[in-house]
Design an enzyme around this catalytic site. Structure first.
Site, PDB file in Angstrom:
ATOM      1  N   GLY A 111     -30.748 -36.505  -7.001  1.00  0.00           N
ATOM      2  CA  GLY A 111     -31.571 -36.632  -8.462  1.00  0.00           C
ATOM      3  C   GLY A 111     -31.133 -37.751  -9.046  1.00  0.00           C
ATOM      4  O   GLY A 111     -31.903 -38.080 -10.296  1.00  0.00           O
ATOM      5  N   SER A 164     -32.420 -36.936  -0.771  1.00  0.00           N
ATOM      6  CA  SER A 164     -32.033 -37.322   0.718  1.00  0.00           C
ATOM      7  C   SER A 164     -31.066 -36.395   1.159  1.00  0.00           C
ATOM      8  O   SER A 164     -30.008 -36.281   0.458  1.00  0.00           O
ATOM      9  CB  SER A 164     -31.635 -38.959   0.632  1.00  0.00           C
ATOM     10  N   GLY A 390     -23.534 -38.449  -3.303  1.00  0.00           N
ATOM     11  CA  GLY A 390     -22.655 -38.953  -4.321  1.00  0.00           C
ATOM     12  C   GLY A 390     -21.680 -37.982  -4.360  1.00  0.00           C
ATOM     13  O   GLY A 390     -21.836 -36.934  -3.546  1.00  0.00           O
ATOM     14  N   GLU A 392     -20.048 -34.336  -5.094  1.00  0.00           N
ATOM     15  CA  GLU A 392     -20.667 -33.168  -5.403  1.00  0.00           C
ATOM     16  C   GLU A 392     -19.411 -31.902  -5.650  1.00  0.00           C
ATOM     17  O   GLU A 392     -18.474 -31.723  -5.000  1.00  0.00           O
ATOM     18  CB  GLU A 392     -21.587 -32.652  -4.238  1.00  0.00           C
TER      19      GLU A 392
END
Length: 916
Positions: A111, A164, A390, A392
């Site tokens: 996001g 994605s 990225g 997480e």
């Protein structure tokens, strides 16, 4: 004459600080405040040296137009305000002009706008590189590969409507001129578990919804699908529709993109058939059934779905049904077949759906690569674009988060290494003394995960391969034994006493202290997800399919190539992929884009400081700034530095005649800047502390105000003098024009007066002549009128005499003529039949026509007798003879009628003959 460019700078009209390296004081709070201030003013890009921080605005901004592309084209990186186009242009020019292969690393959480950032980079490069039909086709194929991969690899999550769910690295290849030749795409770790299960509020991959929404009724019938989402167990219904997303239109876009990329029609159809098969696999359900030996086995409840799947994929229904009910284990020369219970059957079904979809996705990537790869074998320059998940940290973190965070640890490691290397190379190039920079080296964390002997991935693989009972708990026990003493590993069950009473650490979890912070991992599912096991019976069933695409996706199902060796685990495959990626990145010049999500609501104008703070930490942005500032915080080439600050010294203002470095030295000596605060490199000036730069900016601002005042004073004097001279010249011109105007006006008045007098005289003469002419005309008209009346009286007198003499005769002849005409017309309409024996004949209307009436009866009778006798067929001959007889008849007027009616009767006869 060329248009003169207006040079500007990153420091001009700066909102907050455009480059975080210049931030004073530097801490987490000021870092976030600066980002927020810029975000509130629609400045979503900020630099950390050459790194771009991008904050997702969640709305469209007018900063990506073709005009903006031209603004940043061939401009120095720090020349304009921060922008992703500046980094893209810097990377492209370095590749084109310096033959340096480039890579652009885009990171951030879901996001944050990573996918959009990669699209912007590719669109900018496509806009500034060469033109031509072949080049445009390559660019279009590279750009159109995105919709295809997004449809099959992206999904709606709670954080992002177009997230994605795979990592993508694209190498774009260029020729020596900088024109694109093609590209190669690599994909990493598709989240295939999403195919069979989605968290609440999320969707499956876009392509399922696009197919059901946008396909025609004919295509759906061919794929044996229905448009209703609720008919499919693999599709979550609570968020099937996404606001602002038109799945039907997106499906048409994807089909068009597949055509542009180079998919043939039968290939696109085969792909959709596989997607439909995956959807229908979720509808297969099992029921338990007991065997005689007491073992449980599973049976398919409704075989209709299985039948349709087999028709779609051309698989023998018996073979596929057996593969869902039995499992064959081979060891050396022995084969053992065991039944599957209901839970195992569902596991096999989901494993097949996940493998079928993930292999289809890999096939799509390879097929796109075949279309977009460079066709020539000349030496190529390469620009890589990495769009990968990225770091997480969720409430429940599992195997997927573990390997994603491992990948980010490796990216952070290479980022620090390449940043330090770049800094060191610049210091050496500029002949500046290099000082050691202290920083946190996360190699120890990478080693904890990837060590071939004692690493977590190695122990997970070892546990998966170990014979006997293998569970997630046995794996955790092994970790507790091997990693207990590691300073970045924490577990409640380890031998380290400091975690025994840690209530924040559940017994079934372990915690790793990553560079971005501590992450708690649920050990449940690690072993199964790492095994990624697909039963050999299902692989062989897929290989036996008559569907060529599905058959090619399962080469291990070929009985002739049976390999009893276990396939590599998911962890080892990903570790090898990451190692290859790191080697690839180390050969290229890196460029970084760090994406930040400002809020969880996906709403514009909202900046959640705690959420941004969390991302700043795990992206290591403060660490990045500290590394950049460890030596000299700011550096700039001598020419732009002298151009910017030359007004601060009388010797350099307005023009310095000499080398730029000498001018900067004179400038800094005049300003008495301490020697320890700056250093002179070969081509750049290095400033150690941002305060020094801000002092220079303050002095420049004050000097610009003084210069502006001076310019205003000179301008006002020039304007007043110019205005006075203009008024003086204007007065002379106005006077001359007025005199001319007055003379012209007087002349016009005299002229108009003469014309008026002339017109009055001419008018008097004309009126006199007109009166005379009118009198003459009236006299002539009176004489004419009198003569006309007299002649009229004479004519009327003569006419009355003539009328009295001839009127009776004329009226009699006319009346008689009309009576005869009427008689003949009535006879024509009342003619009897042509039969000779028919004695009917119309009665006589007038007595004076008696003889004529009888003669006509005789002639008509003779005529019809002759017609029947002779049977003439020539109609024209008959009509001729009739006319002849009639004319003979009327020659003797005395025999037919009295002489007084002869003339009108002839007229009537002629009238009849006109219209026989």
């Amino acid at each position: 004459m060329a248009k003169m460019e207006v040079k500007s700078s990153l420091l001009d009209n700066m909102i907050g600080v455009g480059d975080m390296v210049l931030l004073e004081p530097l801490n987490e709070e000021t870092f976030i405040d600066n980002l927020k201030k810029r975000f509130d003013h629609n400045e979503i890009y900020t630099y950390i040296g050459s790194v771009v921080i991008s904050v997702n605005p969640y709305r469209s901004l007018p900063i990506y137009s073709p005009e903006k592309v031209e603004d940043y084209r061939n401009r120095n990186f720090y020349e304009l305000s921060p922008h992703i186009f500046a980094l893209s242009d810097e990377a492209y020019r370095s590749l084109r002009d310096q033959d340096k292969d480039q890579c652009i690393l885009i990171t951030g959480e879901s996001g944050a706008g990573k996918t959009e950032a990669s699209k912007l980079v590719m669109s900018y490069v496509a806009a500034v590189c060469g033109k031509g039909a072949e080049v445009n086709q390559v660019k279009e194929q590279l750009l159109q590969s995105n919709p295809v991969l997004e449809a099959f690899g992206n999904a709606k999550t709670v954080r992002n409507d177009n997230s994605s769910r795979f990592g993508k690295y694209m190498d774009i290849e260029f020729d020596f001129k900088g024109d694109p030749l093609g590209g190669v795409i690599s994909n990493y770790l598709l989240e295939k578990s999403r195919v069979v299960k989605q968290p609440r509020g999320e969707r499956n991959f876009h392509v399922f919804y696009q197919l059901l929404s946008g396909a025609s009724e004919e295509l759906l019938y061919k794929l044996k699908l229905e448009r209703d989402f609720s008919r499919y167990n693999y599709l979550s219904l609570d968020s099937a529709k996404v606001n602002g997303v038109d799945d039907a239109a997106n499906f048409r876009t994807v089909r068009n993109a597949m055509q542009i990329v180079g998919f043939l029609d039968h290939e696109a159809e085969a792909v959709l058939e596989v997607v439909a098969a995956v959807l229908k696999l979720g509808n297969i359900e099992f029921k338990p059934e007991s065997r005689v030996n007491g073992l449980d086995e599973s049976k398919i409840k409704d075989k209709n779905e299985l039948k349709e799947i087999c028709e779609l994929t051309s698989i023998d229904q018996v073979v596929l049904e057996r593969a869902f009910s039995f499992r064959t284990v081979e060891a050396k020369q022995e084969k053992v077949s065991t039944t599957l219970n209901v839970a195992q059957a569902y596991y096999a079904r989901d494993a097949l759906a996940k493998n079928l979809y993930s292999r289809l996705f890999s096939w799509l990537v390879n097929r796109i690569n075949e279309s977009i790869k460079a066709q020539t074998k000349v030496r190529k320059k390469v620009m890589g674009v990495l769009d990968i998940y990225g770091f997480e940290i969720f409430e429940d973190n599992s195997f997927e988060q573990f390997i994603i965070n491992y990948c980010n640890e490796k990216l952070q490691q290479i980022f620090i290494e390449l940043t330090l290397k770049e800094e060191q190379e610049e210091y050496i190039r500029e002949d500046i003394e290099w000082t050691h920079i202290d920083y946190f080296n996360n190699a120890i964390i990478c080693d904890l995960i990837e060590n071939n002997t004692n690493g977590i991935l190695a122990m997970l693989d070892e546990e998966c391969l170990r014979p006997g009972t293998v569970t997630d708990e046995t794996f955790l026990e092994k970790l507790n034994q091997v990693c207990a003493t590691h300073q970045h590993f924490e577990s409640r069950m380890s031998k380290c006493s400091r975690f025994l009473n840690d209530t924040t650490l559940p017994h079934s979890c372990f915690r790793i202290q990553h560079y971005a912070g501590k992450v708690l991992y649920q050990v449940e599912g690690f072993v199964d997800k790492n095994n990624d096991l697909l039963y050999r019976d299902l692989s062989q069933a897929m290989w036996k399919a008559g569907h060529s695409l599905i058959k090619s996706l399962f080469p291990e199902g070929n009985p002739a190539k049976v390999n009893l060796k276990r396939p590599p685990t998911a962890g080892s495959q990903f570790k090898a992929s990451v190692a290859t990626l790191m080697r690839n990145l180390q050969t290229k010049n890196p460029n970084y884009i760090r994406c930040i999500k400002p809020n969880d609501k996906k709403a514009a104008h909202i900046f959640n400081e705690s959420l941004v703070c969390h991302q700043i930490r795990y992206l290591g942005l403060l660490e990045n700034v500290r590394v950049r500032r460890a030596g000299y915080a700011f550096r700039q080439a001598y020419e732009p530095c002298l151009e910017r600050y030359k007004m601060l010294c009388k010797q350099t203002w307005p023009h310095w005649k000499g080398p730029a470095r000498s001018g900067v030295e004179v400038l800094f000596n005049e300003l008495e800047i301490p020697v320890e605060e700056h250093s002179f490199g070969r081509s750049k000036i290095f400033i150690r502390n941002p305060r020094t730069l801000f002092q220079l900016e303050d002095l420049r601002k004050q000097r610009l105000e003084d210069l502006a005042t001076l310019i205003q004073k000179i301008y006002r004097g020039w304007k007043c003098r110019t205005h006075f001279l203009l008024m003086k010249r204007s007065q002379v011109v106005i006077a001359a024009w007025y005199r001319r105007y007055a003379q012209q006006k007087r002349y016009q008045q005299i002229k108009s007066s003469a014309l008026v007098i002339q017109s009055y005289i001419r008018g008097w003469k004309a009126r006199k002549i007109l009166r005379e002419l009118k009198h003459q005309k009236r006299c002539k008209e009176a004489a004419t009128t009198i003569a006309a009346y007299w002649h009229g009286t004479q004519v009327r007198r003569e006419y009355r005499k003539f009328f009295r003499a001839n009127a009776g005769k004329k009226i009699y002849e006319f009346t008689l003529q009309r009576i005869v005409q009427k008689y003949l017309l009535e006879m024509k309409n009342k003619m009897p039949s042509l039969s000779p024996i028919d004695k009917n004949w119309p009665s006589r209307p007038y007595l004076f026509l008696d003889s004529t009436h009888k003669e006509l009866k005789r002639i008509f009778h003779l005529w019809r007798c002759k017609k029947y006798r002779d049977q003439f067929t020539d109609q024209q001959k008959l009509i001729y003879e009739e006319k002849l007889e009639a004319s003979e008849l009327f020659k003797d007027k005395k025999a037919l009628y009295p002489s007084s009616v002869g003339q009108p009767f002839q007229g009537a006869y002629l009238e009849i003959n006109k219209n026989p």
